[in-house]
Design a protein around this motif. Structure first.
Motif, PDB file in Angstrom:
ATOM      1  N   UNK A   1      -3.744 126.868  68.370  1.00 36.08           N
ATOM      2  CA  UNK A   1      -3.334 125.587  68.955  1.00 36.08           C
ATOM      3  C   UNK A   1      -2.496 124.746  67.990  1.00 36.08           C
ATOM      4  N   UNK A   2      -2.144 125.328  66.849  1.00 35.59           N
ATOM      5  CA  UNK A   2      -1.364 124.585  65.865  1.00 35.59           C
ATOM      6  C   UNK A   2      -2.152 123.487  65.194  1.00 35.59           C
ATOM      7  N   UNK A   3      -3.466 123.672  65.071  1.00 34.96           N
ATOM      8  CA  UNK A   3      -4.327 122.642  64.495  1.00 34.96           C
ATOM      9  C   UNK A   3      -4.866 123.020  63.126  1.00 34.96           C
ATOM     10  N   UNK A   4      -4.432 124.140  62.571  1.00 35.48           N
ATOM     11  CA  UNK A   4      -4.902 124.532  61.234  1.00 35.48           C
ATOM     12  C   UNK A   4      -4.337 123.550  60.210  1.00 35.48           C
ATOM     13  N   UNK A   5      -5.135 123.249  59.187  1.00 35.38           N
ATOM     14  CA  UNK A   5      -4.770 122.167  58.267  1.00 35.38           C
ATOM     15  C   UNK A   5      -4.554 122.655  56.844  1.00 35.38           C
ATOM     16  N   UNK A   6      -4.587 123.958  56.644  1.00 33.41           N
ATOM     17  CA  UNK A   6      -4.352 124.518  55.311  1.00 33.41           C
ATOM     18  C   UNK A   6      -3.967 125.978  55.475  1.00 33.41           C
ATOM     19  N   UNK A   7      -3.411 126.540  54.424  1.00 35.13           N
ATOM     20  CA  UNK A   7      -3.072 127.963  54.447  1.00 35.13           C
ATOM     21  C   UNK A   7      -4.361 128.766  54.621  1.00 35.13           C
ATOM     22  N   UNK A   8      -4.310 129.758  55.512  1.00 38.39           N
ATOM     23  CA  UNK A   8      -5.454 130.632  55.779  1.00 38.39           C
ATOM     24  C   UNK A   8      -6.667 129.862  56.313  1.00 38.39           C
ATOM     25  N   UNK A   9      -6.411 128.844  57.113  1.00 41.03           N
ATOM     26  CA  UNK A   9      -7.486 128.134  57.804  1.00 41.03           C
ATOM     27  C   UNK A   9      -7.860 128.970  59.030  1.00 41.03           C
ATOM     28  N   UNK A  10      -8.974 129.698  58.941  1.00 41.57           N
ATOM     29  CA  UNK A  10      -9.352 130.644  59.988  1.00 41.57           C
ATOM     30  C   UNK A  10     -10.488 130.135  60.861  1.00 41.57           C
ATOM     31  N   UNK A  11     -10.785 128.847  60.802  1.00 43.72           N
ATOM     32  CA  UNK A  11     -11.862 128.301  61.618  1.00 43.72           C
ATOM     33  C   UNK A  11     -11.506 128.367  63.101  1.00 43.72           C
ATOM     34  N   UNK A  12     -12.539 128.443  63.928  1.00 40.27           N
ATOM     35  CA  UNK A  12     -12.323 128.430  65.371  1.00 40.27           C
ATOM     36  C   UNK A  12     -12.437 127.010  65.906  1.00 40.27           C
TER      37      UNK A  12
END
Length: 370
Positions: A146-157
């Motif tokens: 969803x384009x909501x990652x906030x750092x490199x390699x942010x793999x949270x769901x």
């Protein structure tokens, strides 16, 4: 010790942008002398972060933030806290409402604010959209989808982040009317310690308290948290507690079906062949994290008990059994239309039988992972 000129701070988090915006608007409208602060990460992939401040009349400032590294933790350390301290020193505002971005969890923000004597963390609020709550908890999207990652390699769901946002605070602002009763029940099951309110002027009453991050962290730790059964129409929380270890091979075989039974499950387990190790169970929809939570208290030497937190000692006393100490299975499963009878039968089938007790394990499929 709190500084005499301390400024009150309320942290408002939430995956649902419109619900979060309405909650912030309600706070700054209801509390005279308040200002809202928001770091916009919409263009963080392009190396751009903006800081926006506004009051009840509109935008006060909109500035680009220069950071050494573009991530949420760097923004927190390098810009958010220093900016709050500058606001406090200026003395023009009695309250600052810190509005986080969608993928940011409230705990690190609360920890950082509470660690500053010049700031008073009055409340942590998570805003939730009633119509989007269940689909997001039941979905399979990663933040990156969803384009909501906030750092490199942010793999949270998405489900993981939303669960953390809901379970941490003591106030949940429920916005919207569709599926409201069901959404309210879900929030109350996932965070029984929170007050569920509507975004509105009554939120102003919550800005005079104090939020304790240490207490919140203790309340959430599955290594010693205590869960309870609850049943509200379609929403059900089942707590499964047993005094026998789980057979690793049978658990491994049934794991997919157990995890998929609920939207959220958490707690601690005792695995045969690991007499001294408490395992923490943390599942979001169908994604499970199973890892060591340290030793069971019964496995510690008496001298080490003084280093154990009071919260954990109190919880262990509730679990204590003369034969096995605090070793137990204590898992809570929350879901909609949860088939409790089937889940309990499945979990019970994974327990070590009396005939198997004391016999060596032939195979442990978790041996390389834990």
């Amino acid at each position: 010790m709190e500084a005499p000129s301390s400024m009150r701070v309320v942290v408002v988090s939430g995956l649902h942008r419109s619900a979060r915006a309405r909650t912030v608007e309600a706070l700054i409208t209801a509390v005279p002398g308040s200002v809202a602060l928001h770091h916009d990460f919409d263009r963080i992939g392009e190396g751009v972060v903006h800081r926006l401040t506004r009051d009840r009349w509109g935008t006060v400032d909109h500035s680009r933030v220069e950071l050494d590294h573009l991530c949420a933790s760097c923004t927190l350390r390098e810009d958010l806290v220093p900016f709050l301290l500058r606001l406090t020193e200026a003395g023009e505002h009695t309250l600052c409402v810190v509005e986080t971005w969608e993928g940011v969890e409230p705990r690190p923000v609360a920890d950082a604010v509470a660690s500053e004597p010049a700031l008073r963390l009055a409340a942590v609020v998570t805003a939730v959209d009633s119509e989007r709550l269940l689909p997001d908890l039941a979905g399979h999207d990663d933040l990156g989808d969803r384009g909501l990652d906030i750092a490199v390699e942010d793999e949270r769901t998405v489900a993981e982040v939303l669960a953390h946002q809901i379970e941490y605070p003591t106030v949940l602002a429920l916005d919207g009317e569709p599926y409201r009763a069901e959404a309210r029940s879900l929030l109350e099951h996932l965070n029984p310690a929170a007050l569920v309110v509507s975004p509105g002027p009554d939120l102003a009453d919550l800005t005079h308290g104090r939020f304790d991050p240490e207490h919140a962290a203790n309340r959430l730790n599955p290594a010693w948290a205590q869960y309870a059964d609850r049943d509200d129409a379609r929403v059900r929380t089942l707590t499964w507690t047993r005094r026998r270890p789980l057979h690793p091979a049978r658990l491994h075989e049934a794991l997919e079906h157990i995890v998929a039974a609920g939207l959220r499950s958490r707690g601690r387990v005792w695995l045969a062949g690991r007499t001294d190790t408490l395992l923490v169970w943390d599942a979001y929809n169908d994604a499970l994290l199973l890892e060591s939570g340290g030793p069971w208290l019964d496995a510690l030497p008496e001298a080490a008990m003084e280093m154990v937190s009071e919260s954990r000692r109190a919880s262990a006393q509730l679990d204590w059994d003369p034969a096995v100490g605090d070793r137990c299975q204590h898992l809570a499963f929350t879901g909609v239309d949860l088939d409790a009878e089937r889940l309990v039968a499945l979990l019970d089938s994974c327990l070590l039988t009396e005939d198997e007790a004391g016999e060596p394990l032939r195979f442990d499929p978790f041996a390389d992972a834990l």
